[in-house]
Motif scaffolding. Structure first.
Motif, PDB file in Angstrom:
ATOM      1  N   LEU A  23       0.850  -1.188   0.000  1.00  0.00           N
ATOM      2  CA  LEU A  23       0.000   0.000   0.000  1.00  0.00           C
ATOM      3  C   LEU A  23       0.889   1.242   0.000  1.00  0.00           C
ATOM      4  O   LEU A  23       1.119   1.871   1.029  1.00  0.00           O
ATOM      5  CB  LEU A  23      -0.926  -0.027   1.233  1.00  0.00           C
ATOM      6  N   ARG A  27      -1.935   5.098  -3.182  1.00  0.00           N
ATOM      7  CA  ARG A  27      -2.542   3.891  -3.742  1.00  0.00           C
ATOM      8  C   ARG A  27      -3.740   3.458  -2.906  1.00  0.00           C
ATOM      9  O   ARG A  27      -3.792   3.680  -1.692  1.00  0.00           O
ATOM     10  CB  ARG A  27      -1.520   2.761  -3.797  1.00  0.00           C
ATOM     11  N   VAL A  28      -4.711   2.806  -3.564  1.00  0.00           N
ATOM     12  CA  VAL A  28      -5.881   2.265  -2.883  1.00  0.00           C
ATOM     13  C   VAL A  28      -6.018   0.797  -3.270  1.00  0.00           C
ATOM     14  O   VAL A  28      -5.792   0.424  -4.421  1.00  0.00           O
ATOM     15  CB  VAL A  28      -7.165   3.062  -3.238  1.00  0.00           C
ATOM     16  N   ALA A  39     -12.110  -0.622   1.532  1.00  0.00           N
ATOM     17  CA  ALA A  39     -11.137   0.063   0.680  1.00  0.00           C
ATOM     18  C   ALA A  39     -10.053   0.661   1.582  1.00  0.00           C
ATOM     19  O   ALA A  39     -10.344   1.473   2.459  1.00  0.00           O
ATOM     20  CB  ALA A  39     -11.803   1.166  -0.131  1.00  0.00           C
ATOM     21  N   TYR A  41      -6.603   2.933   1.724  1.00  0.00           N
ATOM     22  CA  TYR A  41      -5.777   3.845   0.928  1.00  0.00           C
ATOM     23  C   TYR A  41      -4.784   4.558   1.825  1.00  0.00           C
ATOM     24  O   TYR A  41      -5.024   4.760   3.015  1.00  0.00           O
ATOM     25  CB  TYR A  41      -6.640   4.843   0.147  1.00  0.00           C
ATOM     26  N   ARG A  42      -3.653   4.877   1.224  1.00  0.00           N
ATOM     27  CA  ARG A  42      -2.602   5.605   1.944  1.00  0.00           C
ATOM     28  C   ARG A  42      -2.516   7.001   1.356  1.00  0.00           C
ATOM     29  O   ARG A  42      -2.243   7.166   0.157  1.00  0.00           O
ATOM     30  CB  ARG A  42      -1.262   4.890   1.813  1.00  0.00           C
ATOM     31  N   VAL A  48      -2.616   5.641   6.698  1.00  0.00           N
ATOM     32  CA  VAL A  48      -3.508   4.668   6.069  1.00  0.00           C
ATOM     33  C   VAL A  48      -4.920   4.858   6.597  1.00  0.00           C
ATOM     34  O   VAL A  48      -5.128   5.085   7.798  1.00  0.00           O
ATOM     35  CB  VAL A  48      -3.034   3.230   6.349  1.00  0.00           C
ATOM     36  N   ASP A  53     -16.200  -0.106   1.266  1.00  0.00           N
ATOM     37  CA  ASP A  53     -15.832  -0.067  -0.151  1.00  0.00           C
ATOM     38  C   ASP A  53     -17.054   0.134  -1.050  1.00  0.00           C
ATOM     39  O   ASP A  53     -17.414  -0.732  -1.856  1.00  0.00           O
ATOM     40  CB  ASP A  53     -15.096  -1.346  -0.533  1.00  0.00           C
ATOM     41  N   SER A  63     -12.605   1.304  -3.900  1.00  0.00           N
ATOM     42  CA  SER A  63     -11.287   0.745  -4.200  1.00  0.00           C
ATOM     43  C   SER A  63     -10.904   0.961  -5.656  1.00  0.00           C
ATOM     44  O   SER A  63      -9.750   0.773  -6.043  1.00  0.00           O
ATOM     45  CB  SER A  63     -11.250  -0.747  -3.867  1.00  0.00           C
ATOM     46  N   VAL A  67      -6.684   8.460  -5.046  1.00  0.00           N
ATOM     47  CA  VAL A  67      -6.259   9.175  -3.850  1.00  0.00           C
ATOM     48  C   VAL A  67      -5.899  10.603  -4.228  1.00  0.00           C
ATOM     49  O   VAL A  67      -5.129  10.843  -5.169  1.00  0.00           O
ATOM     50  CB  VAL A  67      -5.054   8.476  -3.185  1.00  0.00           C
ATOM     51  N   LEU A  72     -10.102  10.293  -0.616  1.00  0.00           N
ATOM     52  CA  LEU A  72     -10.275   9.277  -1.638  1.00  0.00           C
ATOM     53  C   LEU A  72     -11.465   9.665  -2.511  1.00  0.00           C
ATOM     54  O   LEU A  72     -12.569   9.878  -2.000  1.00  0.00           O
ATOM     55  CB  LEU A  72     -10.519   7.908  -0.993  1.00  0.00           C
TER      56      LEU A  72
END
Length: 381
Positions: A23, A27-28, A39, A41-42, A48, A53, A63, A67, A72
């Protein structure tokens, strides 16, 4: 008594749902717990977040989104969500336009031991619930191998597989004949711990098994003591060679249900291997040890998935278990779990009936099967 395979994992614990290194910032990824799609995501800051989702607008999976800083955005209409699940922006609405009163569910999330943990149960219990303690992780005396693999079975089959070392005949092609002797075991309301004595009784043994057990390049016929513990909902295994001061390796595992019926689980494991005195030997042996663990796990997965298929074909649990240790761990899993379809509702005392045997110390008779190295019944990354 309720069928254990119809008992769900209690959501009021921290469960790993991803490997941290996968992760990256920005990215997700999509994951799940017991049918709840999540979902992860970072954000650009490195933090994080874990959200339900689905977009609150058209239910498209978040997802699949993008991002944007610490938010998100849904890939469809670019609705933006904060890390707690609240809607931060609907791009095409004017200031005075009506907005949805709420967004999506946000899950408590923490990172530890190279894994991302979420708390899928009552969020008010998250702060008071501790993560598992792994003192060997990060220790300069140990090097850690991370495992992550989906297994098509109810999580309880995995607990039984690792705890019951009488199945070593299954691995006879990997490490020859191993003679396990159950020394003792203890059972409590949330735990079962067993101690085995292992001796090699002949047959061809994979060299990597000896390296993993700290036997050196030449190997040895030492007798090892293995301690395996189910501490709900996690499982640990320590192997201490004869006359050794500390474990040659320590294994921690969690089996996270993926689907709503919990007939598939994702196994996460951390194998912490003691570094030998000669620098660099473990690094050279690393790919061989991984190959060995993959082979052992493949055999275990074959067995537990066959058990799951039999349960589905028969429509019930027709197992005739005779090992008291496994009867006790089934009661621990049953009494601490939740009935499938009941969400976060905890089990009533009656749900875990039959735990009368779950106390005290049990004497052990000799084990009755032989087989492979009792090491890594775990998935590989």
């Amino acid at each position: 008594m309720i069928d254990l395979r119809r008992v769900g994992a209690n959501p009021d614990f921290w469960y790993p749902v991803a490997v941290s290194r996968r992760l990256r910032p920005g990215r997700v990824v999509g994951t799940a717990f017991a049918g709840e799609r999540i979902a992860l995501y970072r954000g650009q800051s490195g933090a994080v977040h874990a959200l339900e989702d689905r977009c609150a607008h058209r239910q498209v999976p978040l997802s699949m989104g993008v991002v944007d800083g610490e938010t998100l955005r849904c890939c469809y209409h670019a609705w933006a969500y904060r890390g707690d699940g609240r809607i931060s922006q609907i791009p095409y609405l004017s200031k005075g336009d009506a907005r949805p009163p709420r967004g999506v569910r946000g899950y408590p999330v923490r990172e530890a031991y190279g894994l991302v943990f979420v708390f899928p149960g009552d969020p008010e219990k998250a702060a008071g619930t501790a993560l598992p303690e792994l003192p060997a992780f990060g220790s300069p005396k140990y090097k850690t191998m991370t495992f992550s693999r989906t297994v098509r079975c109810h999580y309880s089959f995995m607990h039984e597989n690792l705890l019951d070392m009488n199945h070593q005949f299954l691995h006879r092609g990997v490490v020859g004949k191993l003679r396990p002797e159950l020394l003792e075991y203890r059972t409590g309301a949330r735990s079962v711990e067993a101690r085995y004595l292992f001796a090699h009784a002949g047959g061809k043994r994979n060299r990597s098994a000896g390296l993993l057990a700290a036997e050196g390049i030449g190997g040895s016929d030492s007798r090892d003591v293995m301690t395996i513990r189910t501490e709900y909902p996690y499982q640990t295994l320590d192997l201490v060679p004869e006359n050794a001061e500390r474990p040659a390796f320590r294994l921690w595992a969690a089996y996270v249900p993926e689907d709503a019926e919990q007939r598939t689980c994702h196994a996460y494991g951390l194998l912490m291997i003691e570094k030998p005195r000669i620098s660099g030997v473990l690094d050279l042996a690393w790919p061989f040890i991984r190959r060995f663990t993959e082979r052992v796990f493949a055999e275990d997965r074959m067995a537990v998935e066959a058990e799951q298929r039999a349960w589905e074909e028969q429509g019930e649990d027709r197992n005739h278990e005779v090992f008291p240790l496994i009867l006790d761990v089934r009661e621990v899993l049953r009494s601490n779990g939740v009935p499938l379809g009941h969400g976060t509702v905890a089990c009533s005392p009656a749900f875990g009936e039959g735990l009368a045997s779950a106390s005290g110390r049990h004497a052990a008779g000799p084990a009755t099967s032989a087989g492979p190295e009792p090491t890594v019944d775990l998935p590989n990354d």
